[in-house]
Design a protein around this motif. Structure first.
Motif, PDB file in Angstrom:
ATOM      1  N   UNK A 277      -6.739  -6.846  -9.508  1.00 15.05           N
ATOM      2  CA  UNK A 277      -6.420  -8.186  -9.982  1.00 15.05           C
ATOM      3  C   UNK A 277      -4.966  -8.300 -10.409  1.00 15.05           C
ATOM      4  N   UNK A 278      -4.285  -7.184 -10.493  1.00 16.43           N
ATOM      5  CA  UNK A 278      -2.888  -7.180 -10.922  1.00 16.43           C
ATOM      6  C   UNK A 278      -2.078  -6.277  -9.997  1.00 16.43           C
ATOM      7  N   UNK A 279      -1.600  -6.822  -8.891  1.00 20.47           N
ATOM      8  CA  UNK A 279      -0.849  -5.981  -7.939  1.00 20.47           C
ATOM      9  C   UNK A 279       0.373  -5.325  -8.534  1.00 20.47           C
ATOM     10  N   UNK A 280       0.921  -5.910  -9.625  1.00 19.75           N
ATOM     11  CA  UNK A 280       2.104  -5.305 -10.244  1.00 19.75           C
ATOM     12  C   UNK A 280       1.800  -3.919 -10.805  1.00 19.75           C
ATOM     13  N   UNK A 281       0.533  -3.703 -11.205  1.00 21.19           N
ATOM     14  CA  UNK A 281       0.164  -2.393 -11.756  1.00 21.19           C
ATOM     15  C   UNK A 281       0.243  -1.311 -10.683  1.00 21.19           C
ATOM     16  N   UNK A 282      -0.095  -1.676  -9.441  1.00 24.23           N
ATOM     17  CA  UNK A 282      -0.051  -0.684  -8.375  1.00 24.23           C
ATOM     18  C   UNK A 282       1.365  -0.243  -8.079  1.00 24.23           C
ATOM     19  N   UNK A 283       2.322  -1.153  -8.288  1.00 26.08           N
ATOM     20  CA  UNK A 283       3.703  -0.810  -7.974  1.00 26.08           C
ATOM     21  C   UNK A 283       4.314   0.147  -8.983  1.00 26.08           C
ATOM     22  N   UNK A 284       3.624   0.377 -10.100  1.00 25.55           N
ATOM     23  CA  UNK A 284       4.164   1.275 -11.123  1.00 25.55           C
ATOM     24  C   UNK A 284       4.058   2.740 -10.716  1.00 25.55           C
ATOM     25  N   UNK A 408      -8.865   7.610  -7.332  1.00 25.35           N
ATOM     26  CA  UNK A 408      -7.572   6.971  -7.578  1.00 25.35           C
ATOM     27  C   UNK A 408      -6.475   7.872  -7.029  1.00 25.35           C
ATOM     28  N   UNK A 409      -5.862   7.439  -5.947  1.00 27.30           N
ATOM     29  CA  UNK A 409      -4.794   8.208  -5.343  1.00 27.30           C
ATOM     30  C   UNK A 409      -5.311   9.178  -4.304  1.00 27.30           C
ATOM     31  N   UNK A 410      -5.336   8.765  -3.033  1.00 27.67           N
ATOM     32  CA  UNK A 410      -5.798   9.636  -1.961  1.00 27.67           C
ATOM     33  C   UNK A 410      -4.909   9.403  -0.743  1.00 27.67           C
ATOM     34  N   UNK A 411      -4.271  10.451  -0.264  1.00 24.48           N
ATOM     35  CA  UNK A 411      -3.354  10.349   0.861  1.00 24.48           C
ATOM     36  C   UNK A 411      -3.859  11.244   1.981  1.00 24.48           C
ATOM     37  N   UNK A 430      -5.057   3.057  -4.457  1.00 21.97           N
ATOM     38  CA  UNK A 430      -3.905   3.849  -4.030  1.00 21.97           C
ATOM     39  C   UNK A 430      -4.252   4.808  -2.905  1.00 21.97           C
ATOM     40  N   UNK A 431      -4.835   4.260  -1.862  1.00 21.76           N
ATOM     41  CA  UNK A 431      -5.192   5.050  -0.689  1.00 21.76           C
ATOM     42  C   UNK A 431      -4.150   4.808   0.401  1.00 21.76           C
ATOM     43  N   UNK A 445       0.592   4.089   5.914  1.00 21.32           N
ATOM     44  CA  UNK A 445      -0.088   2.796   5.985  1.00 21.32           C
ATOM     45  C   UNK A 445      -1.090   2.715   4.837  1.00 21.32           C
ATOM     46  N   UNK A 446      -0.954   1.718   3.954  1.00 20.31           N
ATOM     47  CA  UNK A 446      -1.887   1.611   2.820  1.00 20.31           C
ATOM     48  C   UNK A 446      -3.232   1.034   3.250  1.00 20.31           C
ATOM     49  N   UNK A 447      -4.287   1.503   2.607  1.00 22.12           N
ATOM     50  CA  UNK A 447      -5.633   0.959   2.818  1.00 22.12           C
ATOM     51  C   UNK A 447      -5.823  -0.210   1.859  1.00 22.12           C
ATOM     52  N   UNK A 448      -6.218  -1.388   2.353  1.00 22.86           N
ATOM     53  CA  UNK A 448      -6.362  -2.556   1.472  1.00 22.86           C
ATOM     54  C   UNK A 448      -7.342  -2.310   0.332  1.00 22.86           C
ATOM     55  N   UNK A 449      -6.993  -2.869  -0.814  1.00 25.70           N
ATOM     56  CA  UNK A 449      -7.865  -2.765  -1.990  1.00 25.70           C
ATOM     57  C   UNK A 449      -8.417  -4.121  -2.411  1.00 25.70           C
ATOM     58  N   UNK A 450      -7.837  -5.200  -1.895  1.00 26.08           N
ATOM     59  CA  UNK A 450      -8.238  -6.532  -2.326  1.00 26.08           C
ATOM     60  C   UNK A 450      -8.609  -7.362  -1.107  1.00 26.08           C
TER      61      UNK A 450
END
Length: 469
Positions: A277-284, A408-411, A430-431, A445-450
């Motif tokens: 719900x807060x994409x800004x948090x992912x950018x941190x 949380x966090x998988x590459x 964060x996939x 390539x990021x996996x969509x979360x929303x």
């Protein structure tokens, strides 16, 4: 035989009702005046319906599934006792309420502990589905919105119920019926709560104030409590002298949280803390950058909280057909080389380690691992990442499916031969999937979360949102 068992169980409940109405008070399982509350009767319909059906099918499956079902039966009996008390007495102080909630809490712990102690069970997916969702019985401590909480716990079981359906849909119909019966328990529970406990557990407006002594001593129908799978859970601490209405709820959840790690999901996360719900948090958190080779440099992710001192010894051994890799700490050179196609690898609670698997095997599971690297050649089944944080996966050969759940966090670094791999994700963030290029670098390539879902007049259409990546 199943129908006969079902009939006997219904007769037991009927006898329990007659006994409840045979005398005044709540000590014999009834409510004030010998009349069973309408919402207790409505709860009995859930027990007589989907719970009984789930238990009957568990008897047919047998083994660990039946043992688990017996614990669930006791858990519902404990909750029924609490409902009887609430229907005939006024809401007590927080200290007394904590004591009344304790049997439900212990029942939840017992169900979850059984799953953790039977990870090698052939019906581990069945046990996991129940263990993930049994905290839904904690709705009695939730206010003002207990129903959404039950729905959240029901959703938590979907990953494992889907796996049961996938495994047995063409093999054994009773397992499919088992899933449907179990899921319907929580569906009907939500309808029940909406009708009788919309904003929280409903207490009587008349009668005496509830006490722990007023709680019925045994389950209706003479259901004996199953033997505990391990040491009894520690008692909930006394909160006498506190007037905060949230103490009883917190005490229940604290007790639950002392069980398996999966119960951490009981903590409420505010909307402003949710990354979807807060994409800004992912950018941190800095993503894995294009170019560097896998595991060639430390992760740019901020340091996680300190890992508690491990008391269990590290394990790297072959047990039958299963390679066990457990409790490894700061082990960058773990290698499994003597592999066979029928073998599986199960890595549990490993931290800051890297595991390399050579050859071709059946499947791999990473469970509750942090800052973990996995490098493997070929897997004919599935690679599963469950309850992990900050893990990196590199495929050298082929793999048909990679499942990422509650992570949380998988590459994932794919090879040229594994580009047809299916990535299945649920409740994860964060996939990133990294695709190899001709120059040896990787494109991230990021996996969509929303996602966005709309009704087109005939069906629901779901698409990823523009900010999902």
């Amino acid at each position: 035989m199943a129908e006969l068992v079902n009939l006997v169980q219904r007769l037991e409940v009927a006898v329990g009702r007659l006994e409840a109405m045979s005398g005044p008070g709540s000590s014999n399982g009834g409510s004030a005046g010998g009349v069973v509350s309408p919402y207790v009767e409505a709860f009995d319909e859930i027990i007589n319906g989907p719970v009984t059906q789930y238990y009957s099918l568990s008897q047919q499956i047998g083994g660990d599934v039946l043992k688990h079902a017996e614990m669930m039966k006791q858990a519902f009996s404990s909750q029924r006792q609490l409902l009887i008390t609430a229907s005939s007495a006024q809401k007590p102080s927080d200290a007394v309420l904590t004591g009344l909630l304790q049997p439900v809490s212990k029942a939840i712990q017992q169900v979850q502990a059984f799953r953790e102690q039977n990870r090698t069970s052939q019906h581990f997916n069945h046990l996991s589905a129940v263990s993930e969702s049994v905290p839904a019985l904690g709705w009695v401590a939730m206010d003002p919105k207990p129903c959404p909480y039950v729905k959240e716990m029901q959703d938590a079981a979907m990953f494992y119920t889907n796996r049961v359906l996938k495994e047995y849909k063409d093999k054994d119909k009773k397992h499919v019926d088992w899933v449907r019966a179990y899921v319907s328990i929580w569906t009907e529970m939500q309808s029940y709560i909406k009708q009788h406990h919309t904003t929280g557990l409903s207490w009587s407006k008349t009668g005496p104030v509830a006490t722990t002594a007023a709680a019925p001593p045994s389950a209706p129908g003479g259901i004996p409590p199953p033997p505990p799978p391990g040491p009894p859970p520690p008692p909930i601490s006394d909160t006498s002298g506190e007037n905060d209405a949230a103490l009883s709820r917190n005490a229940l959840f604290e007790s639950i949280n002392k069980g398996a790690d999966i119960t951490r999901g009981l903590r409420h996360v505010k909307d402003d803390q949710k990354t979807h719900k807060n994409p800004d948090l992912r950018s941190q958190t800095a993503p894995v950058r294009t170019g560097p080779k896998p595991f060639s440099s430390p992760s740019s992710r901020p340091a996680a909280s300190a890992t508690p001192t491990r008391t269990l010894p590290p394990v790297l051994e072959l047990d039958g057909k299963k390679w066990k890799v457990e409790n490894q700490e700061n082990a960058p050179n773990l290698v499994i080389s003597d592999t066979e196609l029928k073998q599986v690898v199960y890595a549990f609670k490993c931290n800051k380690s890297t595991l390399t698997i050579k050859g071709k095997i059946n499947s791999i599971i990473l469970d509750n691992c942090k800052k973990m690297g996995l490098v493997f050649e070929n897997v004919v089944g599935i690679v599963e990442i469950i309850n992990c944080k900050d893990v990196k996966i590199q495929v050298l050969g082929k793999v048909p499916t990679i499942s990422i759940n509650k992570t949380d966090g998988c590459h994932v670094y794919l090879s040229k031969d594994s580009l047809q791999c299916e990535i299945v994700s649920a409740k994860s963030s964060e996939m990133n999937i990294l695709i190899p290029q001709k120059d040896g670098d990787f494109t991230e390539l990021p996996v969509p979360e929303q996602f966005k879902t709309v009704w087109d007049g005939e069906k629901l259409v779901t698409t990823t949102t523009e900010i999902a990546g």
